[in-house]
Design a protein around this motif. Structure first.
Motif, PDB file in Angstrom:
ATOM      1  N   SER A  15     -21.307  14.069 -39.967  1.00 38.49           N
ATOM      2  CA  SER A  15     -19.831  14.297 -39.894  1.00 38.49           C
ATOM      3  C   SER A  15     -19.282  13.894 -40.999  1.00 38.49           C
ATOM      4  O   SER A  15     -19.524  12.705 -41.934  1.00 38.49           O
ATOM      5  CB  SER A  15     -19.151  13.301 -38.807  1.00 38.49           C
ATOM      6  N   LYS A  18     -15.182  11.328 -40.786  1.00 38.85           N
ATOM      7  CA  LYS A  18     -14.800  10.368 -39.956  1.00 38.85           C
ATOM      8  C   LYS A  18     -14.551   9.190 -40.825  1.00 38.85           C
ATOM      9  O   LYS A  18     -15.547   9.039 -41.757  1.00 38.85           O
ATOM     10  CB  LYS A  18     -15.773  10.020 -38.855  1.00 38.85           C
ATOM     11  N   TRP A 118     -11.019   7.217 -37.650  1.00 41.77           N
ATOM     12  CA  TRP A 118     -10.199   8.509 -37.943  1.00 41.77           C
ATOM     13  C   TRP A 118     -10.753   9.592 -38.185  1.00 41.77           C
ATOM     14  O   TRP A 118     -11.538   9.711 -39.235  1.00 41.77           O
ATOM     15  CB  TRP A 118      -8.880   8.166 -38.660  1.00 41.77           C
ATOM     16  N   ASP A 119     -10.772  10.636 -37.401  1.00 39.66           N
ATOM     17  CA  ASP A 119     -11.508  12.143 -37.862  1.00 39.66           C
ATOM     18  C   ASP A 119     -10.173  12.875 -38.506  1.00 39.66           C
ATOM     19  O   ASP A 119      -9.407  13.303 -37.493  1.00 39.66           O
ATOM     20  CB  ASP A 119     -11.780  12.630 -36.491  1.00 39.66           C
ATOM     21  N   ASP A 120     -10.431  13.001 -39.579  1.00 36.81           N
ATOM     22  CA  ASP A 120      -9.398  13.978 -40.549  1.00 36.81           C
ATOM     23  C   ASP A 120      -9.339  15.384 -40.228  1.00 36.81           C
ATOM     24  O   ASP A 120      -8.443  16.000 -40.607  1.00 36.81           O
ATOM     25  CB  ASP A 120      -9.252  13.522 -42.111  1.00 36.81           C
ATOM     26  N   GLU A 121     -10.444  15.731 -39.449  1.00 35.52           N
ATOM     27  CA  GLU A 121     -10.406  17.121 -39.061  1.00 35.52           C
ATOM     28  C   GLU A 121      -9.831  17.441 -37.827  1.00 35.52           C
ATOM     29  O   GLU A 121      -8.751  18.316 -37.326  1.00 35.52           O
ATOM     30  CB  GLU A 121     -11.707  17.716 -39.153  1.00 35.52           C
ATOM     31  N   THR A 122      -9.936  16.549 -36.585  1.00 31.80           N
ATOM     32  CA  THR A 122      -9.420  16.889 -35.292  1.00 31.80           C
ATOM     33  C   THR A 122      -8.172  15.754 -35.237  1.00 31.80           C
ATOM     34  O   THR A 122      -7.737  15.981 -34.110  1.00 31.80           O
ATOM     35  CB  THR A 122     -10.570  16.383 -34.353  1.00 31.80           C
ATOM     36  N   GLU A 123      -7.929  14.854 -36.185  1.00 35.95           N
ATOM     37  CA  GLU A 123      -7.155  14.050 -35.863  1.00 35.95           C
ATOM     38  C   GLU A 123      -7.301  12.764 -34.631  1.00 35.95           C
ATOM     39  O   GLU A 123      -6.452  12.125 -34.436  1.00 35.95           O
ATOM     40  CB  GLU A 123      -5.585  14.661 -35.679  1.00 35.95           C
ATOM     41  N   GLU A 124      -8.709  12.826 -34.121  1.00 37.00           N
ATOM     42  CA  GLU A 124      -8.987  11.769 -33.071  1.00 37.00           C
ATOM     43  C   GLU A 124      -8.809  10.684 -33.732  1.00 37.00           C
ATOM     44  O   GLU A 124      -9.426  10.411 -34.691  1.00 37.00           O
ATOM     45  CB  GLU A 124     -10.116  12.230 -32.590  1.00 37.00           C
TER      46      GLU A 124
END
Length: 322
Positions: A15, A18, A118-124
């Motif tokens: 990934s 993240k 924090w996942d800067d692609e999914t914003e999760e």
């Protein structure tokens, strides 16, 4: 503490998106030459700041963190207040626990690991809080129920105490799911020149003795989101991976061993070590070749084989606009 330390497991697809902000808190008793309380803030495995019971003052450790605090002085004041507050809370809890277990007079350590990913692609956003006592898993916080889970019978007394403190549970949830991600994003923005960089590793083949496994060793890479494995004829071999470890300069290292005792000379060419790094499109490939193995029992050359012909091409992948 097998589950207390953050162990990041990586697969073939590493990934690249993240990031994490983690707070490591340590409350101790019986140690004369060590502060009773130490807190460290870590962004993507890089120490951003710290405080302890001696200074009772938060202190930024990176240039970008100092700039952040200069622009947002309220954060420094907040961290300082939290440092003192948590110190008092954990000290009380440690005394309570020692008395409950009849352990007064010995050395004991209460540890907290809390933060967010924090996942800067999914914003999760994933928040987490885990407690360790004397090197073992002790408690964890459930963000859905706002309650604590006890891993040991001895932890129940603290579990019940903290479950009754509803305001504290609500604060923890808000901090982990709202404040922590905001501060993580701010840290990444201020520290992007170092935190979001990509450094290629040097990859070597090492062998202690002719009968020892061949170790594929990568060092100097950044970020720590990486994977490394051996494969034969294009198929991954499930050899035991080494832990990703920090270097003194802020980069990382890791290794993976291959048992070659049963590999025939003709089959050596079928093996290769694969290194994958977040942000790097192509794998870095190191062929199993006796001529390039560094040993303790003979002089050899060192050569790194990569999946591209020129290191410049790899650099262009990382900085396409350069």
């Amino acid at each position: 503490m097998k589950d207390f330390v953050l162990l990041l497991l990586f697969y073939h697809v590493v990934s690249p998106v993240k990031h994490s902000l983690t707070y490591l808190l340590t409350e101790s008793s019986g140690l004369q030459t060590f502060p009773e309380f130490v807190a460290v803030a870590v962004v993507d495995e890089v120490q951003a700041g710290c405080c302890d019971s001696n200074s009772k003052r938060a202190e930024p450790k990176q240039d970008w963190a100092k700039k952040l605090i200069k622009d947002h002085p309220q954060q420094l004041e907040f961290y300082t207040q939290i440092c003192v507050s948590i110190y008092v809370t954990l000290k009380t809890d440690l005394v309570t626990l020692e008395q409950y277990l009849n352990q007064t007079g010995d050395v004991h350590i209460l540890q907290v690991m809390a933060g967010c990913e924090w996942d800067d692609e999914t914003e999760e956003v994933i928040g987490f809080t885990q407690i360790g006592y004397d090197g073992e898993d002790f408690l964890s916080f459930d963000l859905k129920t706002l309650t604590w889970n006890a891993y040991k019978p001895q932890a129940v007394i603290i579990q019940h105490k903290w479950d009754r403190e509803k305001a504290q549970s609500i604060f923890i949830k808000n901090f982990l799911t709202n404040i922590c991600p905001q501060w993580l994003k701010m840290s990444l923005d201020y520290g992007k020149s170092s935190l979001l960089r990509t450094d290629l590793p040097s990859v070597f083949l090492l062998q202690k003795t002719p009968s020892s496994p061949v170790s594929c060793f990568a060092t100097g890479f950044y970020p720590h989101r990486a994977d490394m494995f051996w494969r034969k004829d294009g198929e991954e071999l499930h050899e035991e991976r080494g832990e990703i470890l920090p270097n003194h300069d802020g980069s990382f290292q890791m290794s993976v061993d291959l048992n070659v005792s049963s590999v025939s000379p003709d089959d050596w060419k079928k093996y290769e070590c694969v290194f994958q790094l977040s942000g790097l499109k192509d794998d870095i490939i190191t062929k199993l070749d006796k001529a390039v193995i560094r040993t303790n029992w003979g002089e050899t050359g060192i050569k790194c084989y990569t999946s591209t012909n020129n290191i410049t091409e790899l650099s262009e992948q990382l900085n396409p606009e350069a």
